[in-house]
Scaffold this active site. Structure first.
Site, short mmCIF file in Angstrom:
data_model
loop_
_atom_site.label_atom_id
_atom_site.label_comp_id
_atom_site.label_asym_id
_atom_site.label_seq_id
_atom_site.Cartn_x
_atom_site.Cartn_y
_atom_site.Cartn_z
N CYS A 113 1.04 -2.87 9.40
CA CYS A 113 1.59 -2.21 10.09
C CYS A 113 0.55 -2.03 11.29
O CYS A 113 0.73 -1.12 12.12
CB CYS A 113 2.63 -1.05 10.07
SG CYS A 113 3.04 -1.33 8.64
N HIS A 147 1.52 0.19 15.75
CA HIS A 147 0.79 2.12 15.93
C HIS A 147 -0.40 2.12 17.19
O HIS A 147 -0.44 2.91 17.46
CB HIS A 147 0.24 2.30 14.54
CG HIS A 147 0.52 2.74 12.75
ND1 HIS A 147 1.04 4.33 13.78
CD2 HIS A 147 0.52 2.20 12.04
CE1 HIS A 147 1.75 4.64 12.60
NE2 HIS A 147 1.66 2.67 11.54
N CYS A 189 1.55 4.70 6.19
CA CYS A 189 1.09 5.13 7.32
C CYS A 189 1.82 6.60 7.47
O CYS A 189 1.28 8.07 7.65
CB CYS A 189 1.80 4.74 8.60
SG CYS A 189 3.28 3.82 8.43
N SER A 192 8.76 6.21 7.70
CA SER A 192 8.73 5.75 6.71
C SER A 192 8.73 7.58 6.45
O SER A 192 8.78 8.28 5.15
CB SER A 192 8.20 5.45 5.36
OG SER A 192 7.60 3.87 5.54
N ARG A 248 10.19 -0.99 10.56
CA ARG A 248 10.83 0.06 9.52
C ARG A 248 11.77 0.72 10.61
O ARG A 248 12.16 1.80 9.67
CB ARG A 248 9.43 0.35 8.73
CG ARG A 248 8.85 -0.63 7.75
CD ARG A 248 7.64 0.26 6.68
NE ARG A 248 7.54 -1.06 6.46
CZ ARG A 248 7.04 -2.11 6.79
NH1 ARG A 248 6.70 -2.23 7.69
NH2 ARG A 248 6.85 -3.66 6.31
N CYS A 273 -2.72 1.98 9.14
CA CYS A 273 -1.89 1.11 8.52
C CYS A 273 -2.45 -0.62 8.30
O CYS A 273 -2.35 -1.23 8.99
CB CYS A 273 -0.34 1.11 8.33
SG CYS A 273 1.18 -0.36 7.53
N GLU A 330 0.63 -1.04 0.10
CA GLU A 330 -0.11 0.35 -0.02
C GLU A 330 0.61 1.34 -0.03
O GLU A 330 1.70 1.52 0.52
CB GLU A 330 -0.59 0.18 1.54
CG GLU A 330 -1.98 -1.25 1.36
CD GLU A 330 -2.47 -1.06 3.12
OE1 GLU A 330 -2.85 -0.09 3.42
OE2 GLU A 330 -1.95 -2.14 3.31
N CYS A 347 6.94 1.99 3.24
CA CYS A 347 5.42 1.53 3.26
C CYS A 347 5.06 3.13 4.20
O CYS A 347 5.07 3.75 5.06
CB CYS A 347 5.79 0.14 4.45
SG CYS A 347 3.88 -0.06 4.89
#
Lengths: 575, 178
Positions: free
Chosen positions: A64, A68, A549, A502, A479, A61, A14, A546
């Site tokens: 993930c 979160h 988010c 990210s 990540r 997301c 995504e 990714c």
């Protein structure tokens, strides 16, 4: 002659990430990283009950979700100075470790291996020879000639149906593909085995979290798991024993397959230790708290400046102002109203101001975070380097094993400095997976030991004071550094900002026009064929991008990003 | 009222043989109409008694994490927002040969990992015999939990389509008394 290349969309999952490069003389000379969708999820949280925030943030997301949720409850607990019972810490830690193992296996085998492995070349491999090579590196039980032959046959059938495009970005036969057919076959076979093992790792998240993809067991102040060793609907001995089996099953895959594959593929692409370093300030946060207050951790974290491990400064607790005071986000090159300079997340604003893609102006929906006013790279590489700097024994041990294996394949010693590279990020992610497995096993033992002492507590009730409190919750996610920042006024959320991994890595130039990690890492990358920029994809994928988010899913321009010709169109409209 | 929390197959750890049917709602509930698939499966379990051989799952926007839920199924019924460049509110059902193109092309934001899952299952000989995608062309895709009236008013129609599909597959549901 300068040529501009645009790769869009960049991720196989995504989120829309667009990478622009200028290529001169077969090398990247300029690069831009652009998030193509607006974010603003935080706005949904304003005015809500802080105890519910994690339920919404885990929808930011699809990949993930867990991370979160964890960062969100930690932020609220930090604001309230609320301690978390030991059992709850251990249960959360096991979920986090298992999720990380799942995520890293998926990243290497399913989201990035095909940048390096030519799946079509595997069809011409000799399965007996592949087996011989694989067995020389590992005693994994599925490295038999019969197994490799079976995979090759199935792959051949599939290729004959003409559907291979689903699997790869279409770069098989590219001049930058260097592996012999037998290695390609081994890696392809492990691609399929990895599907089963990522699933195995995820079972732990399912059992402890009650459900995936969205866990249900969290609460501000602990977890909702009731520990009752005899009751069917709670955390029983039977479930705990099942988890122990899963942990044991994962061990061999991580050590006999993943570690070996990354070492071998890395050794055969040793030239890629020369590219992709980029921003060499590394930021990680400590995780896997071992006490109720978050002052001791199973994994250290901190900051390294300029790639020099001796500069390491630790982040020592959830209340360490070294982290809390030094994060800012700039929007000079992002599509938000600015003019106030880089802002601290507690004061962060998210007011859109869209322009076109302007090379020297605004060009991304992602903000540009800084640590101590400089860009920092986050992710497994930062995690591993900081852990080595902190003297973390498991990390040092697994890193040595990986570098020794790679060195044996390459026939040359590979220094730790080789990690500052595109291939080094894959190596670090693999080392981190081995460390996560150790931590998973350790947290399991700690939980069993603590329950054995008669402590069944899993939850402390939060109390919200009148007036304003602020808190940050951080988490070393797959990540990299994830932090949620919240301001709570009279028991309601007044401000909420998520500074996600990210964002650190994919952010555009900052207020001082310094490039972000993706951008800097692309400089000087070789480009064999500008029409097929596989090398750009290799470097960006090595970060595990990714953006779901970091940004928002809606394409505000409603422009078509990928041209598709849909067979499924029912309105007679070709799209 | 039963809610999404009760939809997960949380006893899957006890067995390696999953139920033959999975109804999978996909979407992001934070992005208005994008969350339609999730809203439909929520309504489904709220209003209907689900047959013992059917799992209903809120898959959110997950990717490969759904592999465990899809492997070993006979039938997969996906509910999702579908951008088919139709009039907003247009109902869309994809079957057979239409399905791979839905998963392969960038029609839905979550399809890329699903296409990988289905392709991998096909290679391993474990792909569901039948995959049906039931969806609707979304209208509003801004940040927010509220759906547009146009799409929100059609949740029951989509639920009925899922119920019809389950009946066609031989798994009739029972309406719960309210």
């Amino acid at each position: 002659m300068t040529k501009r290349i645009v790769v869009d969309p960049m991720t196989r999952i995504e989120g829309h990430l667009r990478i622009d490069c200028e290529v001169d003389d077969g090398k990247v000379t300029k690069a831009w990283s652009s998030g193509q969708m607006w974010r603003g999820i935080e706005l949904i949280l304003q005015g809500r009950d802080p105890r519910d925030a994690w339920v919404f943030t885990q929808r930011i997301c699809g990949v993930c979700t867990t991370v979160h949720a964890i960062a969100s409850v930690r932020a609220v607990e930090n604001a309230l100075d609320l301690e978390v019972p030991l059992n709850a810490q251990y249960i959360r830690n096991m979920i986090v470790a298992a999720h990380g193992i799942h995520d890293h296996i998926v990243h290497f085998y399913h989201l990035s291996a095909l940048d390096w492995v030519d799946i079509v070349s595997a069809l011409s491999a000799d399965p007996a020879k592949a087996s011989q090579i694989a067995q020389s590196l590992s005693d994994w039980h599925m490295n038999s000639p019969q197994h490799f032959k079976q995979v090759q046959d199935r792959l051949a059938n599939f290729v004959n149906t003409g559907q291979l495009g689903v699997f790869a970005s279409g770069y098989w036969g590219h001049p930058a593909m260097k592996l012999p057919p037998e290695i390609n076959l081994i890696a392809t076979a492990h691609y399929f085995q990895a599907l089963d093992y990522q699933r195995t790792a995820n079972k732990i998240v399912s059992i402890l979290g009650s459900k995936t993809p969205h866990i249900q067991n969290l609460a501000v102040g602990g977890v909702a798991n009731v520990i009752n060793l005899d009751s069917q609907s709670t955390l029983t001995l039977e479930r705990l024993a099942f988890i122990k089996n899963v942990i044991d099953e994962l061990h061999d895959f991580v050590h006999k397959v993943y570690m070996v594959d990354v070492a071998a593929v890395g050794a055969m692409y040793a030239d890629w230790t020369q590219y992709g370093a980029g921003v060499m300030n590394y930021l990680s946060v400590p995780d896997f708290p071992l006490d109720t207050k978050g002052t001791q951790f199973d994994m250290p974290g901190g900051y390294i400046k300029g790639g020099d491990i001796s500069t390491y400064q630790p982040i020592s607790s959830y209340n360490d102002s070294f982290f809390e005071d030094n994060v800012k986000e700039g929007v000079k090159h992002a599509w938000y109203q600015g003019g106030k300079g880089a802002l601290h997340p507690y004061d962060g604003e998210t007011i859109p101001q869209y322009t076109d893609f302007e090379d020297d102006g605004k060009y991304s929906w992602v903000k540009a975070p800084t640590f101590m006013d400089e860009r920092a790279q986050v992710g497994p590489l930062a995690n591993v380097l900081c852990a080595v700097a902190a003297g973390h024994e498991p990390t040092k041990r697994h890193l040595t094993t990986l570098l020794d294996t790679a060195g044996a394949v390459a026939g040359a010693e590979i220094p730790v400095a080789a990690l500052h590279s595109t291939i080094g990020r894959h190596a670090a992610r693999c080392v981190r997976t081995a460390v996560l497995h150790d931590i998973l096993a350790n947290q399991y033992n700690l939980l069993i030991e603590n329950i054995g002492k008669g402590d069944y507590s899993t939850f402390n009730r939060p109390e919200f004071p009148k007036g304003e409190v602020k808190g940050v919750g951080f988490h070393e996610a797959p990540r990299g550094v994830l932090s949620h920042w919240t301001v709570i006024r009279d028991g309601k959320i007044a401000n909420y900002q998520a500074v996600v991994p990210s964002t650190w890595n994919a952010g555009p130039r900052d207020d001082n026009d310094a490039m972000g990690p993706y951008e800097a890492s692309l400089m000087d990358n070789p480009i064999a064929d500008p029409e097929k920029p596989l090398e750009v994809i290799r470097t960006v994928h090595s970060f595990d991008p990714c953006l779901a988010c970091a940004i928002h899913m809606v394409d505000t321009e409603q422009k078509e990003i990928v041209k598709v010709h849909g067979v499924g169109s029912q309105c007679g409209v070709s799209f | 009222m039963r809610s999404a929390e009760h939809m997960g197959a949380d006893l899957s750890w006890t067995t390696d043989t999953p139920k033959p049917i999975l109804v999978l709602g996909l979407g992001n509930i934070l992005i208005q109409d994008e969350g339609i698939g999730v809203r439909v499966v929520e309504r489904l379990v709220e209003h209907y008694q689900i047959p013992a051989d059917v799992d209903v799952l809120d898959g959110g926007t997950a990717g490969l994490a759904l592999y465990d839920d899809i492997v070993g199924r006979k039938h997969l019924v996906v509910v999702d927002a579908i951008d088919n460049r139709c009039e907003p509110g247009t109902l869309i059902t994809l079957r057979g040969d239409e399905v791979p193109s839905f998963f392969r092309n960038k029609v839905s934001p979550h399809q890329m990992a699903l296409s990988d899952i289905l392709a991998a299952l096909e290679i391993m000989g474990e792909k569901p015999a039948e995959v049906v995608v039931i969806g609707i062309q979304p209208k509003d895709l801004g940040t927010g939990l509220e759906m547009s009236d146009l799409i929100g008013n059609q949740i029951d129609i989509l639920v009925q389509q899922v119920v019809d599909e389950l009946r066609r597959l031989g798994y009739p549901t029972v309406t719960l008394a309210h």
